[in-house]
Motif scaffolding. Structure first.
Motif, PDB file in Angstrom:
ATOM      1  N   THR A   1       0.893  -1.159   0.000  1.00 24.02           N
ATOM      2  CA  THR A   1       0.000   0.000   0.000  1.00 24.02           C
ATOM      3  C   THR A   1       0.929   1.206   0.000  1.00 24.02           C
ATOM      4  OG1 THR A   1      -0.101   0.250   2.400  1.00 24.02           O
ATOM      5  CG2 THR A   1      -1.692  -1.256   1.423  1.00 24.02           C
TER       6      THR A   1
ATOM      7  N   VAL B   1      -1.574 -10.189  -4.244  1.00 24.60           N
ATOM      8  CA  VAL B   1      -2.772  -9.455  -4.676  1.00 24.60           C
ATOM      9  C   VAL B   1      -3.947  -9.798  -3.759  1.00 24.60           C
ATOM     10  CG1 VAL B   1      -4.499  -9.299  -6.527  1.00 24.60           C
ATOM     11  CG2 VAL B   1      -2.060  -9.177  -7.082  1.00 24.60           C
TER      12      VAL B   1
ATOM     13  N   PHE C   1      -4.090  -8.096  -0.241  1.00 19.69           N
ATOM     14  CA  PHE C   1      -4.590  -6.718  -0.248  1.00 19.69           C
ATOM     15  C   PHE C   1      -6.036  -6.629  -0.714  1.00 19.69           C
ATOM     16  CE2 PHE C   1       0.074  -5.776  -0.516  1.00 19.69           C
ATOM     17  CZ  PHE C   1       0.158  -5.160   0.725  1.00 19.69           C
ATOM     18  N   ALA C   2      -6.443  -7.546  -1.603  1.00 25.95           N
ATOM     19  CA  ALA C   2      -7.822  -7.509  -2.092  1.00 25.95           C
ATOM     20  C   ALA C   2      -8.802  -7.808  -0.949  1.00 25.95           C
ATOM     21  CB  ALA C   2      -8.000  -8.524  -3.219  1.00 25.95           C
TER      22      ALA C   2
ATOM     23  N   GLY D   1      -6.237  -2.253   1.183  1.00 22.71           N
ATOM     24  CA  GLY D   1      -5.749  -2.532  -0.161  1.00 22.71           C
ATOM     25  C   GLY D   1      -6.651  -2.011  -1.259  1.00 22.71           C
ATOM     26  N   GLN D   2      -7.850  -1.552  -0.889  1.00 26.01           N
ATOM     27  CA  GLN D   2      -8.842  -1.201  -1.919  1.00 26.01           C
ATOM     28  C   GLN D   2      -8.458   0.028  -2.733  1.00 26.01           C
ATOM     29  OE1 GLN D   2     -11.135  -3.376  -2.677  1.00 26.01           O
ATOM     30  NE2 GLN D   2     -10.208  -4.535  -0.987  1.00 26.01           N
TER      31      GLN D   2
ATOM     32  N   ALA E   1      -6.351  -0.911  -5.616  1.00 24.35           N
ATOM     33  CA  ALA E   1      -6.587  -2.280  -6.096  1.00 24.35           C
ATOM     34  C   ALA E   1      -6.378  -2.391  -7.607  1.00 24.35           C
ATOM     35  CB  ALA E   1      -7.984  -2.730  -5.708  1.00 24.35           C
ATOM     36  N   ARG E   2      -6.951  -1.434  -8.338  1.00 21.36           N
ATOM     37  CA  ARG E   2      -6.907  -1.513  -9.792  1.00 21.36           C
ATOM     38  C   ARG E   2      -5.468  -1.432 -10.307  1.00 21.36           C
ATOM     39  NH1 ARG E   2      -8.764   3.486 -13.007  1.00 21.36           N
ATOM     40  NH2 ARG E   2     -10.211   3.591 -11.276  1.00 21.36           N
TER      41      ARG E   2
ATOM     42  N   ARG F   1      -2.746  -1.924  -8.688  1.00 22.53           N
ATOM     43  CA  ARG F   1      -1.865  -2.972  -8.164  1.00 22.53           C
ATOM     44  C   ARG F   1      -1.923  -4.219  -9.039  1.00 22.53           C
ATOM     45  NH1 ARG F   1      -3.912  -3.484  -3.509  1.00 22.53           N
ATOM     46  NH2 ARG F   1      -2.508  -1.962  -2.583  1.00 22.53           N
ATOM     47  N   VAL F   2      -3.100  -4.741  -9.246  1.00 24.59           N
ATOM     48  CA  VAL F   2      -3.194  -6.021  -9.943  1.00 24.59           C
ATOM     49  C   VAL F   2      -2.671  -5.891 -11.377  1.00 24.59           C
ATOM     50  CG1 VAL F   2      -5.643  -5.773 -10.628  1.00 24.59           C
ATOM     51  CG2 VAL F   2      -4.637  -8.044 -10.378  1.00 24.59           C
TER      52      VAL F   2
ATOM     53  N   GLU G   1     -10.213 -10.223  -9.603  1.00 21.67           N
ATOM     54  CA  GLU G   1      -9.736  -8.880  -9.320  1.00 21.67           C
ATOM     55  C   GLU G   1      -9.271  -8.203 -10.620  1.00 21.67           C
ATOM     56  OE1 GLU G   1      -8.752  -6.112  -6.173  1.00 21.67           O
ATOM     57  OE2 GLU G   1     -10.042  -7.859  -6.289  1.00 21.67           O
TER      58      GLU G   1
ATOM     59  N   GLN H   1     -11.456  -5.221 -12.208  1.00 20.43           N
ATOM     60  CA  GLN H   1     -10.786  -3.924 -12.249  1.00 20.43           C
ATOM     61  C   GLN H   1     -10.696  -3.433 -13.700  1.00 20.43           C
ATOM     62  OE1 GLN H   1     -10.441  -2.277  -9.684  1.00 20.43           O
ATOM     63  NE2 GLN H   1     -10.337  -3.768  -8.026  1.00 20.43           N
TER      64      GLN H   1
END
Lengths: 646, 262
Positions: B134, B186, B189-190, B195-196, B199-200, B202-203, B243, B247
């Protein structure tokens, strides 16, 4: 004699850190970009510091000896991290955490540092939660706590039996973020072999790239050592195989004082030694003492039978078991501090009541807890630890009591630092286990993680600025200077010498010999004769090492034998320093137990009149090191005899 | 125990490797696998005749199954025959007297051999650097209990976070896919509110980096889960895929609605 200035801020205890922060010098953002900081080590203290420095805008170079910063040995801490949150509403406070830590350290730590540690402890938990560290939670969704030794409150936050792993991965995440952004440069598989001083200030390091074997030079405006402790002097310890004392010892040889080298923590709950091929010892978390009860047979005949294997521990009736910690220390029972628990185990085993085939083990029994709480609850709390035990020992601890024995675990001593965590070399800082500052003569469980992260996230980011504020006009350094030449030549000479001896004994053979000398004479029980003998034996061993060690392989490319040999050079000198420090401390305190100084019932006998001080050793080339003293003044708490009985 | 060992020897990343055979005798069944290799190395050092000899290089550190440094491919299986066990926690009692044991390094393109049994796993660090965190800086965060999290979610996040980054999943996969490693991070945090926010990004960033570094596609054989020393579940891969696509859809929707915030 040099006067050591701890630079403790004035004012009431609870306001010292606030005062310091109010008065300290800062570096503005434009200037931060012009300043370089080297951080050696990527455990909790190093990763947290490097990440924080990067966020602040400094240019950071970070070094680790493993293939990735995530391997640092903080990862292996199991039980938890303390903080004064008082979430369980059981009477905790910053003051109480401070008090317990000072008392746990047997009144041999510096008041102001320990208070600051307790003060910032709560911010650590906030920070880690924000990073996404998956701490254990209650059904309410709020954080869960448990108890650790030396405390009567539940203040320990945990992530199953892998708290160190989760905290380190949190710090590693923060560090990775800064590496990705280009604020921090990572040098993995690099081992620091010397500190470089220019005009008396720490200005860089020489490190060996362990893949190529080349010596590389790095310059900076300040250097932070977060290189952990020196437990591997004993060969067998719970430390990782690569944990070593070289960075600290090489800084010592460049003028940094080494404080309280005699203070070593022997952890009471480790899996006993099982063979002479053994390479390391495995810790069983102190958290197990929340639900496990420690005992040995009451009758010597029974102890002998279980040793021979003709009797099983579960067949010994309740009345014939001696729950010696509950008997001797009714108020704290199985949760007495580590030094007390370790000595009590040694006392029972020395008296002939030990179990296991060597007689050097005691039982840690979960039968009652399993009956009271159910096997599933115990499994949820300690499942991974039970599994680890079974893998190593090949016995099922749900069915038969675990066997445990004390082992070298942590070193309270380390580089001497002032309130700013600066060593006696200007510009050289030491953090985490590498410094000596917060745990006195004994560290409480779940406080190492707290200290590492406190130093890295919340202390150094302030104090290093106070130093660097004066360095803003100093341009970036070059490494083609005589100082770097000299340091590199010295290491090159050392490596060539090691490889040219071509003796008959392997590096590990010497290390095991040193380990035995240390464990027998500078271990759980120490006395004058033994310590003098240890010094003599280590000196002889060192001579023998330089004549007869066999280091195979070459200096280019990977050579793990050479890496071990270089580290052993420093252990062979540090071992002697530890024995010297122990010899001159004519009292028993915390992990330092001098057999001549004990009460009638075998408790440690401190001598506050003569030894309420920090010993800080100065390296003298070609001579014995010189001892300096920093007196400990307890302004705010009353120094008492440590009592866990009532 | 008497053992015959066939061990991969390779001078450095560029050199050509080969198997060498070694004999060991009198090995205790209580000895750990790495201690057995220590004994072999000690024997090589003490061998007075064949100077210059060189010991066998292998990665190891904590020897408690948590640092993720040890990485041996034993008789065709990452970390050897024991389920849910790293090499350092493997004991010789799981082998038989007279056994021949083949020991190789991880074999995967993104993990080049450094020497003998050591490989370079810097690729894993690079994937984490791409987004496995994060983006919070030190300080200025709310009280830890200001963010309550369902116990079940916290426990699942912990299951995923238990990954030790050893690379056995990659070594086990015929495609050398890093899906399980990436999915574990992933997922952690998901599952958590912290982690939100990212989220987009990150993945997508982590998956893109994984592809860029040369890791293959998921083989769907679940060899990764079977060989994972920490029993990380392939359910994490499913969660990562959800995810990734949800995303991607959110991103597409946002772009369509004219926000252009993607």
């Amino acid at each position: 004699m040099t006067k050591l200035n701890a630079k403790i801020p004035s004012g009431p205890l609870a306001e010292k850190w606030t005062h310091y922060k109010t008065d300290q010098k800062l570096v503005n953002p434009a200037n931060k970009r012009k300043l370089d900081i080297i951080v050696v080590g990527t455990g909790l203290a190093g990763a947290a510091a490097a990440a924080s420095f990067g966020e602040m805008g400094f240019k950071v170079k970070v070094f680790c000896i493993q293939d990735s910063p995530r391997r640092a040995h903080s990862i292996a801490a199991q039980g938890g991290i303390n903080a004064a949150k008082n979430y369980p509403n059981d009477g905790d406070s910053v003051y109480r955490l401070f008090y317990d830590t000072i008392k746990g350290g047997d009144y041999r730590a510096r008041e102001a540092n320990v208070y600051r540690l307790a003060e910032v402890s709560n911010s650590i938990i906030d920070q880690c939660v924000a990073q996404g560290v998956p701490f254990a939670r209650e059904y309410s969704g709020y954080l869960d706590n448990r108890s650790f030794g030396g405390a009567q409150v539940s203040r320990t936050f945990y992530a199953r039996g892998q708290t160190g792993q989760q905290l380190l991965l949190g710090a590693y995440g923060a560090l990775s973020k800064e590496i990705g952004l280009g604020h921090v440069e990572l040098f993995h598989r690099h081992e620091m072999l010397d500190l470089v001083l220019v005009d008396g200030r720490a200005r860089g390091i020489v490190a060996r790239n362990v893949v190529t074997g080349e010596l590389e030079r790095f310059a900076a405006h300040a250097v932070v050592l977060a290189t952990g402790g020196y437990g591997n002097v004993y060969f067998l310890s719970t430390n990782a195989m690569n944990s070593n004392a070289s960075a600290a010892m090489r800084a010592f040889k460049r003028g940094a004082y080494f404080a309280n080298p005699a203070y070593v923590q022997i952890h009471p709950t480790c899996i006993p030694v099982h063979g002479d091929y053994q390479s390391k010892l495995t810790l069983m978390s102190e958290s197990l003492r929340n639900d496990g009860r420690i005992w040995v047979p009451k009758k010597k005949e029974d102890a002998e039978r279980v040793r021979k294997g003709t009797m099983k521990p579960i067949d010994i009736p309740e009345a014939d078991r001696d729950y010696y910690l509950e008997r001797r220390y009714p108020a704290f029972g199985n949760l007495v501090p580590r030094d007390v628990a370790s000595r009590a185990a040694k006392e029972r085993c020395d008296a002939g009541f030990g179990v296991g085939n060597t007689g050097l083990a005691v039982y840690l029994d979960f039968a009652e807890s399993i009956q009271r709480l159910g096997r599933n609850v115990i499994e949820a709390r300690y499942g991974n630890l039970f599994q680890m035990y079974e893998k190593i020992v090949d016995e099922n601890p749900y069915e038969t009591p675990m066997m445990i024995y004390p082992a070298v675990h942590y070193t309270m001593g380390g580089l001497w630092v002032d309130y700013e965590l600066q060593t006696t070399i200007p510009g050289l800082f030491a953090a985490g286990e590498a410094n000596f500052s917060d745990h006195g003569a004994n560290r409480l469980g779940a406080s190492a993680l707290m200290q590492g992260l406190a130093d890295g996230y919340f202390v150094l980011p302030y104090t290093i600025q106070n130093y660097l504020a004066d360095q803003i006009s100093v341009p970036r350094f070059k490494t083609d200077t005589p100082e770097f030449d000299e340091a590199e030549r010295k290491i090159q000479f050392e490596i060539d010498r090691l490889l040219s001896i071509k003796g008959k004994q392997s590096v590990d053979t010497f290390h095991r010999k040193l380990g035995i000398i240390m464990w027998e004479n500078v271990g759980m029980g120490r006395n004058e004769a033994g310590l003098k003998l240890a010094i003599e034996k280590i000196q002889l061993l060192r001579e023998e090492f330089w004549k007869d060690v066999r280091v195979v392989g070459s200096k280019t490319g990977v050579n793990q034998e050479l890496e071990k040999a270089l580290r052993l050079i420093d252990y062979l000198e540090l071992g002697e320093l530890m024995a010297r420090d122990a010899l001159l401390r004519n009292e028993s305190c915390g992990g330092h137990f001098r057999e001549e100084y004990q009460t009638e019932d075998g408790e440690a006998l401190r001598d506050d009149q003569n030894y309420k001080y920090v010993s800080a050793w100065e390296y003298k080339p070609g001579d014995v090191p010189e001892k300096h003293i920093e007196p400990l003044n307890y302004e705010f708490i009353e120094v008492k005899t440590r009592n866990y009985k009532v | 125990m008497k053992l015959t060992l066939k061990i991969w020897r390779q001078e450095n990343a560029k050199a050509k490797g080969r198997f060498e055979t070694y004999k060991l005798d009198n090995i205790s069944s209580d000895c750990s696998f790495l201690e057995m290799l220590d004994i072999l190395n000690e024997q090589l050092v003490n061998d007075q005749i064949k100077l210059p000899v060189d010991t066998i290089s292998f990665d190891h550190d904590c020897r408690e199954g948590i640092c993720g440094m040890c990485s041996l491919y034993i008789n065709g299986r990452p970390h050897g025959p024991e389920q849910g066990t790293t090499v350092c926690q493997l004991h010789m009692r799981h082998f038989k007297d007279g056994d021949t044991i083949t020991i190789e390094p991880w074999r995967a393109g993104p993990f080049p051999v450094v020497k003998d049994l050591m490989v370079d796993r810097l690729a894993f660090d690079k994937i984490i650097q791409a987004g496995g965190f994060t983006s919070v800086s030190t300080g200025g965060v709310p009280d830890a209990n200001a963010i309550p999290i369902r116990k079940e979610d916290a426990d699942l996040a912990m299951d995923a976070a238990a990954c030790i980054g050893c690379g056995a999943c990659v070594a086990a996969c015929k495609n050398a896919s890093a899906m399980l490693f990436v999915a574990a991070k992933v997922s952690q945090f998901a599952l958590l509110p912290q982690g939100q926010i990212e989220a987009r990004e990150r993945v997508h960033a982590m998956v893109a980096k994984m592809d860029e570094l040369g890791f293959g596609n998921c083989s769907n054989t679940y060899a990764c889960e079977a060989e994972c020393p920490k029993n990380i579940s392939v359910e994490n891969i499913a969660r990562m895929n959800r995810e990734y696509f949800s995303q991607a859809i959110t991103k597409a929707n946002r772009n369509q609605s004219g926000g252009g915030a993607g």
